[in-house]
Design a protein around this motif. Structure first.
Motif, short mmCIF file in Angstrom:
data_model
loop_
_atom_site.label_atom_id
_atom_site.label_comp_id
_atom_site.label_asym_id
_atom_site.label_seq_id
_atom_site.Cartn_x
_atom_site.Cartn_y
_atom_site.Cartn_z
N ALA A 179 0.83 -1.20 0.00
CA ALA A 179 0.00 0.00 0.00
C ALA A 179 0.86 1.26 0.00
O ALA A 179 1.78 1.40 0.81
CB ALA A 179 -0.92 0.00 1.21
N LYS A 180 0.56 2.19 -0.89
CA LYS A 180 1.34 3.42 -1.00
C LYS A 180 1.35 4.22 0.30
O LYS A 180 2.40 4.76 0.68
CB LYS A 180 0.81 4.27 -2.16
N PRO A 181 0.22 4.35 1.04
CA PRO A 181 0.28 5.12 2.28
C PRO A 181 1.27 4.58 3.31
O PRO A 181 1.80 5.34 4.12
CB PRO A 181 -1.16 5.04 2.81
N PHE A 182 1.51 3.26 3.28
CA PHE A 182 2.48 2.66 4.21
C PHE A 182 3.89 3.16 3.90
O PHE A 182 4.65 3.56 4.80
CB PHE A 182 2.40 1.14 4.10
N PHE A 183 4.24 3.15 2.61
CA PHE A 183 5.54 3.69 2.20
C PHE A 183 5.60 5.20 2.46
O PHE A 183 6.61 5.72 2.92
CB PHE A 183 5.80 3.41 0.71
N ASP A 184 4.50 5.90 2.15
CA ASP A 184 4.48 7.35 2.31
C ASP A 184 4.73 7.76 3.76
O ASP A 184 5.41 8.75 4.03
CB ASP A 184 3.14 7.92 1.85
N ALA A 185 4.15 7.00 4.71
CA ALA A 185 4.33 7.34 6.13
C ALA A 185 5.79 7.22 6.53
O ALA A 185 6.33 8.07 7.26
CB ALA A 185 3.46 6.43 6.99
N MET A 190 11.06 10.66 7.41
CA MET A 190 12.44 11.00 7.09
C MET A 190 12.54 12.31 6.31
O MET A 190 13.64 12.73 5.93
CB MET A 190 13.09 9.88 6.26
N ASN A 191 11.38 12.93 6.03
CA ASN A 191 11.33 14.16 5.24
C ASN A 191 11.97 13.97 3.86
O ASN A 191 12.71 14.83 3.37
CB ASN A 191 12.01 15.32 5.97
N LEU A 192 11.67 12.82 3.26
CA LEU A 192 12.23 12.50 1.95
C LEU A 192 11.12 12.38 0.91
O LEU A 192 10.01 11.92 1.20
CB LEU A 192 13.00 11.19 2.00
N ALA A 193 11.45 12.79 -0.31
CA ALA A 193 10.59 12.50 -1.44
C ALA A 193 10.77 11.04 -1.84
O ALA A 193 11.85 10.46 -1.62
CB ALA A 193 10.95 13.41 -2.61
N PRO A 194 9.77 10.41 -2.44
CA PRO A 194 9.89 8.99 -2.78
C PRO A 194 11.10 8.66 -3.64
O PRO A 194 11.78 7.66 -3.41
CB PRO A 194 8.58 8.70 -3.53
N GLU A 195 11.41 9.53 -4.60
CA GLU A 195 12.51 9.23 -5.51
C GLU A 195 13.88 9.30 -4.83
O GLU A 195 14.88 8.87 -5.41
CB GLU A 195 12.48 10.18 -6.71
N GLU A 196 13.93 9.78 -3.59
CA GLU A 196 15.19 9.86 -2.86
C GLU A 196 15.49 8.61 -2.03
O GLU A 196 16.51 8.56 -1.35
CB GLU A 196 15.18 11.09 -1.94
N ALA A 211 7.04 -0.84 -3.74
CA ALA A 211 7.85 0.35 -3.53
C ALA A 211 7.96 1.19 -4.81
O ALA A 211 7.82 2.42 -4.78
CB ALA A 211 9.23 -0.05 -3.02
N LEU A 212 8.23 0.53 -5.91
CA LEU A 212 8.39 1.26 -7.16
C LEU A 212 7.07 1.89 -7.61
O LEU A 212 7.05 3.02 -8.13
CB LEU A 212 8.95 0.33 -8.24
N THR A 213 5.97 1.20 -7.41
CA THR A 213 4.67 1.77 -7.74
C THR A 213 4.36 2.97 -6.85
O THR A 213 3.70 3.93 -7.28
CB THR A 213 3.57 0.71 -7.59
N ALA A 214 4.88 2.94 -5.62
CA ALA A 214 4.71 4.07 -4.71
C ALA A 214 5.62 5.24 -5.05
O ALA A 214 5.54 6.29 -4.40
CB ALA A 214 4.96 3.62 -3.27
N GLY A 215 6.49 5.07 -6.03
CA GLY A 215 7.33 6.16 -6.50
C GLY A 215 8.76 6.16 -6.02
O GLY A 215 9.51 7.11 -6.31
N LEU A 216 9.18 5.12 -5.27
CA LEU A 216 10.56 5.10 -4.79
C LEU A 216 11.53 5.06 -5.96
O LEU A 216 11.24 4.47 -7.01
CB LEU A 216 10.79 3.91 -3.87
#
Length: 255
Positions: A179-185, A190-196, A211-216
């Motif tokens: 789930a994207k909200p799990f990764f987002d939290a 860490m105050n990071l954007a997903p691509e970081e 993770a990749l679908t969530a934008g990492l």
């Protein structure tokens, strides 16, 4: 540029009840490099207290704020929405829900985790009837399999979540990976954007594609835990890199 690392637990840092060789040193190398870490697990049998004790016993030091579990996400959601839970979980996990306010309600939510041998017909049917009465459907995770204590794969909660969805015609809200909200939290903490950030996991579906679908920016699949030959070709998006263990994954990140 990678500025933070998310790590799965079971299958990456430990396998069944044994640490992955070199895992503690690999985590230490990431910390020495100044990279913030978050530990994301879909484990829903052991409470967070036990997970923290296990990791520390393996020489991996972390704070409670660095550990993200589906039970933690569920409690936050239940409180935010004022929902009283009907729990279909393993008894060992009950302590993670023990501090919920008594004032929750009148809405209800079915919360399903990996109940193991407690997935009896009576327990599943009682959960189905809660859904029929209008409760929200929250699945802590929906993994297909996990590496059990005997070293073999065992069924995870996903099949039982699917059975309840089939019977009730009500799709669940998944709270853990993928789930994207799990990764987002975890990223927000860490105050990071997903691509970081980069994810290290052994589950091509939940860890890597999730993770990749969530934008990492990157996701590294390790050939430990539940990994089976060819897993890197079975999901989309595919991993950016495949490593034998977390040790090689960390070497790749720091190269």
């Amino acid at each position: 540029m990678i500025k933070g690392v998310l790590l799965d637990l079971a299958g990456v840092l430990y396998d069944a009840d044994r640490p992955v060789p070199g895992a503690a040193g690999a985590v230490a190398r990431l910390r020495d490099a100044g990279l913030p870490l978050r530990f994301l697990t879909n484990s829903t049998r052991a409470p967070r207290r036990v997970l923290l004790e296990k990791l520390r016993g393996y020489g991996i030091d972390l704070t409670g704020d660095e550990l993200f579990t589906p039970a933690r996400a569920a409690c936050d959601l239940l409180i935010a929405c004022g929902l009283k839970p009907h729990l279909l979980i393993h008894p060992d996990l009950a302590e993670d829900f023990a501090d919920l306010p008594d004032t929750l309600g009148p809405g209800r939510a079915l919360v399903v985790g990996d109940a193991g041998r407690h997935f009896t017909y009576d327990a599943l049917n009682a959960a189905f009837r809660v859904l029929e009465d209008g409760a929200d459907f929250l699945a802590l995770a929906a993994n297909r399999t996990f590496r059990d204590a005997d070293g073999a794969l065992s069924m995870d909660a996903g099949a039982f979540v699917a059975a309840l969805e089939y019977a009730s015609r009500q799709p669940p809200e998944i709270l853990g990976k993928p789930a994207k909200p799990f990764f987002d939290a975890a990223l927000a903490s860490m105050n990071l954007a997903p691509e970081e950030a980069v994810m290290i996991g052994d589950d091509a579906e939940s860890d890597i594609a999730g993770a990749l679908t969530a934008g990492l920016g990157q996701a590294i699949l390790v050939r430990t835990g539940k990994y089976r030959a060819g897993d890197e070709t079975r999901t989309t998006p595919a991993p950016n890199h495949v490593a034998d263990t977390v040790v090689q994954a960390v070497t790749h990140i720091l190269a």
